[in-house]
Design an enzyme around this catalytic site. Structure first.
Site, PDB file in Angstrom:
ATOM      1  N   GLU A 239      -4.013  -6.394   6.432  1.00  0.00           N
ATOM      2  CA  GLU A 239      -3.572  -6.359   7.837  1.00  0.00           C
ATOM      3  C   GLU A 239      -4.023  -7.627   8.582  1.00  0.00           C
ATOM      4  O   GLU A 239      -4.310  -7.606   9.776  1.00  0.00           O
ATOM      5  CB  GLU A 239      -4.015  -5.065   8.534  1.00  0.00           C
ATOM      6  CG  GLU A 239      -3.406  -3.853   7.818  1.00  0.00           C
ATOM      7  CD  GLU A 239      -3.214  -2.613   8.660  1.00  0.00           C
ATOM      8  OE1 GLU A 239      -3.231  -2.695   9.884  1.00  0.00           O
ATOM      9  OE2 GLU A 239      -3.017  -1.540   8.047  1.00  0.00           O
TER      10      GLU A 239
ATOM     11  N   THR B   3       0.836  -1.206   0.000  1.00  0.00           N
ATOM     12  CA  THR B   3       0.000   0.000   0.000  1.00  0.00           C
ATOM     13  C   THR B   3       0.866   1.249   0.000  1.00  0.00           C
ATOM     14  O   THR B   3       1.815   1.355   0.777  1.00  0.00           O
ATOM     15  CB  THR B   3      -0.917  -0.004   1.250  1.00  0.00           C
ATOM     16  OG1 THR B   3      -1.702  -1.177   1.215  1.00  0.00           O
ATOM     17  CG2 THR B   3      -1.832   1.221   1.268  1.00  0.00           C
TER      18      THR B   3
HETATM   19  N1  COS Z   1       3.463  -8.800  19.544  1.00  0.00           N
HETATM   20  C1  COS Z   1       4.729  -9.125  19.885  1.00  0.00           C
HETATM   21  N2  COS Z   1       5.284 -10.321  19.555  1.00  0.00           N
HETATM   22  C2  COS Z   1       4.536 -11.184  18.864  1.00  0.00           C
HETATM   23  C3  COS Z   1       3.201 -10.890  18.481  1.00  0.00           C
HETATM   24  C4  COS Z   1       2.670  -9.641  18.855  1.00  0.00           C
HETATM   25  N3  COS Z   1       1.432  -9.315  18.536  1.00  0.00           N
HETATM   26  N4  COS Z   1       2.714 -11.933  17.777  1.00  0.00           N
HETATM   27  C5  COS Z   1       3.688 -12.863  17.736  1.00  0.00           C
HETATM   28  N5  COS Z   1       4.782 -12.393  18.394  1.00  0.00           N
HETATM   29  C6  COS Z   1       6.043 -13.099  18.612  1.00  0.00           C
HETATM   30  C7  COS Z   1       5.773 -14.452  19.273  1.00  0.00           C
HETATM   31  O1  COS Z   1       5.683 -14.297  20.670  1.00  0.00           O
HETATM   32  C8  COS Z   1       6.979 -15.248  18.837  1.00  0.00           C
HETATM   33  O2  COS Z   1       8.070 -14.904  19.670  1.00  0.00           O
HETATM   34  P1  COS Z   1       9.088 -16.029  20.247  1.00  0.00           P
HETATM   35  O3  COS Z   1       9.695 -16.659  19.030  1.00  0.00           O
HETATM   36  O4  COS Z   1      10.060 -15.244  21.061  1.00  0.00           O
HETATM   37  O5  COS Z   1       8.239 -16.969  21.023  1.00  0.00           O
HETATM   38  C9  COS Z   1       7.265 -14.718  17.432  1.00  0.00           C
HETATM   39  O6  COS Z   1       6.659 -13.421  17.371  1.00  0.00           O
HETATM   40  C10 COS Z   1       6.686 -15.606  16.360  1.00  0.00           C
HETATM   41  O7  COS Z   1       5.296 -15.707  16.561  1.00  0.00           O
HETATM   42  P2  COS Z   1       4.452 -16.968  16.112  1.00  0.00           P
HETATM   43  O8  COS Z   1       5.173 -18.210  16.541  1.00  0.00           O
HETATM   44  O9  COS Z   1       3.052 -16.786  16.562  1.00  0.00           O
HETATM   45  O10 COS Z   1       4.558 -16.834  14.518  1.00  0.00           O
HETATM   46  P3  COS Z   1       3.847 -17.657  13.373  1.00  0.00           P
HETATM   47  O11 COS Z   1       4.777 -17.752  12.235  1.00  0.00           O
HETATM   48  O12 COS Z   1       3.259 -18.911  13.920  1.00  0.00           O
HETATM   49  O13 COS Z   1       2.608 -16.762  12.834  1.00  0.00           O
HETATM   50  C11 COS Z   1       0.875 -15.196  12.496  1.00  0.00           C
HETATM   51  C12 COS Z   1       2.012 -15.737  13.379  1.00  0.00           C
HETATM   52  C13 COS Z   1       0.246 -16.198  11.558  1.00  0.00           C
HETATM   53  C14 COS Z   1      -0.162 -14.723  13.471  1.00  0.00           C
HETATM   54  C15 COS Z   1       1.488 -14.008  11.702  1.00  0.00           C
HETATM   55  O14 COS Z   1       2.377 -14.503  10.708  1.00  0.00           O
HETATM   56  C16 COS Z   1       0.478 -13.110  11.069  1.00  0.00           C
HETATM   57  O15 COS Z   1      -0.090 -12.219  11.719  1.00  0.00           O
HETATM   58  N6  COS Z   1       0.239 -13.280   9.742  1.00  0.00           N
HETATM   59  C17 COS Z   1      -0.570 -12.358   9.000  1.00  0.00           C
HETATM   60  C18 COS Z   1       0.303 -11.305   8.397  1.00  0.00           C
HETATM   61  C19 COS Z   1      -0.482 -10.119   8.011  1.00  0.00           C
HETATM   62  O16 COS Z   1      -1.281  -9.590   8.768  1.00  0.00           O
HETATM   63  N7  COS Z   1      -0.247  -9.667   6.809  1.00  0.00           N
HETATM   64  C20 COS Z   1      -0.884  -8.518   6.321  1.00  0.00           C
HETATM   65  C21 COS Z   1       0.087  -7.752   5.552  1.00  0.00           C
HETATM   66  S1  COS Z   1       0.457  -6.248   6.230  1.00  0.00           S
HETATM   67  S2  COS Z   1      -0.932  -5.086   5.398  1.00  0.00           S
END
Ligand code: COS
Length: 384
Positions: A364, A157
């Site tokens: 998002e 974006t």
């Molecule tokens: N705030 C701070 N830390 C966070 C967090 C948050 N909201 N969410 C996750 N983390 C941390 C976790 O605690 C973890 O830390 P540790 O490795 O120290 O334990 C690390 O980040 C990895 O998190 P997690 O294991 O949950 O990662 P995953 O790969 O399983 O996936 C999702 C997480 C699927 C939730 C994430 O990839 C996601 O939000 N995907 C969507 C992306 C998105 O919104 N894209 C839109 C484009 S931007 S317009």
């Protein structure tokens, strides 16, 4: 948290007036030309819209989250494309630097974003990695005092307008997951960056997305956000927690506008000798929309207040994003239905909004990602 109700009321009233008198009359033109007139952009700058959430010390208005969502409710009562232009400066384009950046990085970039001199953009998604953001493959390889970035970012974006990008790239090739990712501040015009052609989207004409391509793009090591490798995914998630709340507030504002239009139409449109608003089946659609908007508004305000109180709100932000964006889709659908044939042609805003708001359930974080985050956090909390 509202710091000074009177000052806030003045700001909200000026936004409301600007939306009603300047933006709403230009909606159709922007949809047709895919461009926001520069005079309107200048007025957005004057009103401080590019720096709503950037602290005052960096030249912004420094709104609290509650104040920001109240402003977003107003801003969203028109085509979402307008918000998109300054939305990234308040949200995903600036927040990485604000939340995790060094003081030097904040001083270098935030004032320019707050004034609207430059537009900030957030480059996370890639052709192969959208929801699974932690697996991204854009690489940043250390070379002396620099990193060399290679890879493609997709659907970014404001990339065509951006002066600076927050780019998530893998600095540790031996770690495939989120832990190997770092966030970089990359200035537009750095050799090795090129942009793809603008995406042809379903809606939100006037807001632009495109690919951002990095080919041996050399950036100083000082560009890494917070100065530390391996923190970039967490930075991105923290940015999205706030971004998701902001988008939820936008969903509420757009839904209020769509319902207002649908109500006006229902009260004017006559069938069977009376306004269609007199019919109970129309009333049911109006009432369901009203109740759902009220629920979403209340959720967003509650989550915003919690954030202002220092609580971590990833679950609440995802609940808001899930409910508010799905609600907005339902209201858009009912608005078209209430408009009948008029809702299917582009003379009325209902058809345009129906297409515009479809994106809210996707960007998002899709609704499915919000569900996943909510459930995962519930399970984690129950096991703790
Ligand atoms: N705030 C701070 N830390 C966070 C967090 C948050 N909201 N969410 C996750 N983390 C941390 C976790 O605690 C973890 O830390 P540790 O490795 O120290 O334990 C690390 O980040 C990895 O998190 P997690 O294991 O949950 O990662 P995953 O790969 O399983 O996936 C999702 C997480 C699927 C939730 C994430 O990839 C996601 O939000 N995907 C969507 C992306 C998105 O919104 N894209 C839109 C484009 S931007 S317009």
């Amino acid at each position: 948290m509202i710091r000074d109700q009177e000052t806030l009321n003045i700001l909200l009233a000026s936004i409301r007036r600007f939306v009603r008198e300047q933006l709403v009359p230009h909606e159709q033109q922007v949809a047709e030309t895919d461009e926001i007139p520069p005079a309107l952009v200048a007025q957005m700058r004057e009103l401080g819209l590019f720096g709503l959430s950037i602290p005052e010390q960096y030249g912004g208005l420094g709104l609290t989250m509650e104040e920001e969502v109240l402003a977003a409710f107003e801003i969203a009562r028109t085509s979402p494309a307008f918000r998109s232009l300054f939305g990234t400066n308040n949200g995903i384009g600036s927040q990485g630097i604000l939340i995790d950046g060094t003081e030097e990085q904040k001083n270098a970039w935030l004032p320019r974003m707050a004034s609207g001199e430059i537009v900030g953009s957030f480059a996370l998604t890639e052709p192969g990695y959208g929801s699974d953001a932690g697996s991204l493959t854009t690489s940043a390889v250390r070379d002396g005092d620099h990193y060399i970035i290679n890879g493609t970012k997709r659907y970014i974006t404001n990339a065509p307008e951006a002066g600076v990008f927050t780019v998530m790239a893998r600095t540790d090739a031996t770690r495939k997951g989120p832990g190997g990712v770092s966030a970089f501040i990359v200035e537009r015009g750095t050799p090795g960056i090129s942009l793809g052609k603008k995406d042809r989207k379903m809606g939100q004409q006037g807001a632009h997305t495109c690919d951002v391509i990095f080919e041996n793009c050399r950036v100083p090591a000082s560009c890494i956000i917070g100065g530390k490798e391996g923190q970039g995914f967490k930075t991105a998630m923290k940015v999205l927690d706030k971004g998701r709340l902001h988008i939820s507030a936008i969903c509420v504002g757009v839904a209020e506008r769509m319902l207002e239009d649908a109500l006006r139409y229902a009260m004017e449109r006559q069938q069977f000798g009376q306004p269609i608003a007199e019919f109970q089946l129309i009333q049911a659609m109006l009432a369901d929309s009203k109740a759902e908007i009220y629920a979403a508004r209340s959720m967003v305000l509650d989550a915003a207040r919690r954030r202002d109180n220092g609580e971590d709100i990833p679950t609440e932000a995802s609940c808001c994003k899930l409910f508010a964006s799905e609600m907005c889709g339902r209201v858009a659908d009912r608005s078209v239905q209430i408009h009948g044939g008029a809702g299917y042609v582009s003379d009325y805003a209902a058809e345009r909004f129906y297409r515009d708001v479809r994106l809210f359930r996707i960007y998002e974080g899709t609704s499915q990602i919000q569900q996943l985050v909510i459930a995962r956090n519930m399970i984690k909390a129950a096991g703790a």
